[in-house]
Design a protein around this motif. Structure first.
Motif, short mmCIF file in Angstrom:
data_model
loop_
_atom_site.label_atom_id
_atom_site.label_comp_id
_atom_site.label_asym_id
_atom_site.label_seq_id
_atom_site.Cartn_x
_atom_site.Cartn_y
_atom_site.Cartn_z
N LEU A 226 -25.84 -14.58 -34.27
CA LEU A 226 -27.03 -14.78 -35.05
C LEU A 226 -27.68 -13.63 -35.02
CD1 LEU A 226 -27.93 -18.50 -35.92
CD2 LEU A 226 -26.95 -16.66 -37.43
N PRO A 227 -28.48 -12.93 -35.87
CA PRO A 227 -29.29 -11.77 -35.60
C PRO A 227 -30.66 -12.58 -35.03
CG PRO A 227 -28.47 -11.91 -37.89
CD PRO A 227 -28.05 -13.08 -37.25
N THR B 100 -23.47 -13.70 -42.36
CA THR B 100 -24.22 -14.37 -41.34
C THR B 100 -23.76 -15.56 -40.91
OG1 THR B 100 -26.22 -13.10 -41.94
CG2 THR B 100 -26.58 -15.11 -40.70
N PHE C 125 -33.17 -10.25 -38.81
CA PHE C 125 -33.18 -10.80 -40.13
C PHE C 125 -34.17 -10.26 -41.04
CE2 PHE C 125 -31.18 -14.99 -38.32
CZ PHE C 125 -30.45 -15.07 -39.38
N THR C 126 -35.33 -9.86 -40.42
CA THR C 126 -36.33 -8.97 -41.19
C THR C 126 -35.75 -7.75 -41.86
OG1 THR C 126 -37.99 -9.75 -39.79
CG2 THR C 126 -38.64 -8.05 -41.14
N MET D 47 -32.61 -7.21 -42.40
CA MET D 47 -31.69 -7.54 -43.61
C MET D 47 -32.20 -7.97 -44.63
SD MET D 47 -29.27 -9.90 -40.74
CE MET D 47 -28.18 -10.72 -42.24
N ALA E 24 -22.78 -9.98 -39.16
CA ALA E 24 -23.84 -10.15 -40.39
C ALA E 24 -24.42 -8.52 -40.14
CB ALA E 24 -24.77 -11.17 -39.65
N GLU E 25 -24.79 -7.84 -38.94
CA GLU E 25 -25.44 -6.82 -39.07
C GLU E 25 -24.70 -5.72 -39.27
OE1 GLU E 25 -25.59 -9.31 -36.72
OE2 GLU E 25 -27.49 -9.09 -35.25
#
Length: 287
Positions: free
Chosen positions: A262-263, A252, A268-269, A271, A97-98
């Protein structure tokens, strides 16, 4: 809007393409932790090259590889090939995800680079997009996030290489055909990845199941790009550009399902900020 296109079909094709890209990213992470990145990429580019030749050469013959600015066309292929290597190396040490989210700062960098390279003026909104995009990267890769610093640098290098690739694409589409650009991208990537594999070796050799995964990785990347190209025949870029960010959502989800990664909240902010910057850049481009 394209007069004979189907925007809903275009959106569906982009969603399918980004899902395939996310599956490819997930497979790439798994494979890059086991085998040399160059060997994995050899399969991807060979599948791409074979598909281009099978679908285009019987009808167009030598026009498939005809170019006017061969040096720039080859440079474009080199940029994409090296960018793909950095992507796999980043995935080796970074969550899916990152990694994908940081790379999506490319549209912001492209807008920023279009000023000095193509003579396009960056507006106030453009500078806001730049600020949001880099703020998002800082939130994802902040000290204490637990992300590998070399992995973050590889992601940023990938974004820079991707920016150069897209800039050259915008320049070369004025003189080169789409099929020629596709052919040379696949050819340069194949030659580079196979040559590097022969030079450094491919130990360990993949098991039979992993050979299947390597072929699946190459197929996902090739079909994803094919669907994406088809989508832009159905609807304008301004409609489809925001849909590309479903790639981050799929990445993600798959990163969580396959690797249990998971972030955190700040990740998440970050992203979300990168996605917002890209969406604003796409909206400005459509105007």
């Amino acid at each position: 809007m394209h007069p004979q296109g189907n925007p809903l079909k275009g959106v569906a094709l982009v969603v399918a393409a980004t899902f395939l890209f996310a599956v490819g990213d997930t497979l790439g992470k798994h494979l890059s932790m086991l085998y040399a990145a160059t060997m994995v990429l050899s399969a991807r580019y060979l599948i791409n090259l074979i598909l281009v030749l099978v679908t285009m050469w019987p009808r167009h013959r030598s026009a498939v590889w005809a170019t006017q600015r061969t040096g720039l066309v080859i440079l474009r292929g080199l940029l994409l090939a090296v960018a793909t290597v950095t992507m796999l190396l980043a995935l080796r040490v970074m969550p899916v995800a990152e990694t994908v989210a940081i790379i999506y700062i490319t549209p912001v960098l492209l807008m920023l680079a279009s000023g000095p390279v193509l003579g396009e003026k960056v507006s106030v909104l453009g500078w806001v997009c730049v600020a949001l995009g880099f703020a998002g990267v800082l939130l994802i890769a902040r000290p204490g996030s637990g992300l590998d610093s070399w992995g973050v640098l590889l992601c940023l290098l990938n974004a820079v290489l991707g920016t150069g690739y897209h800039l050259l694409t915008r320049v070369l589409t004025r003189t080169e055909t789409t099929m020629s650009l596709l052919f040379h991208t696949a050819l340069v990537g194949s030659v580079l990845s196979i040559g590097a594999t022969l030079a450094i070796g491919a130990e360990p050799m993949p098991t039979l199941p992993d050979i299947g995964l390597i072929l699946a990785y190459g197929t996902c990347a090739t079909l994803g790009h094919l669907l994406l190209t088809t989508a832009y025949r159905e609807a304008p870029a301004s409609t489809l550009a925001p849909v590309n960010y479903t790639h981050i959502a799929f990445a993600t989800l798959l990163g969580w399902l396959v690797f249990q990664q998971l972030p955190d909240a700040l990740g998440f902010t970050g992203m979300a900020l990168i996605a917002a910057a890209g969406l604003m850049a796409a909206w400005q481009a459509s105007r």
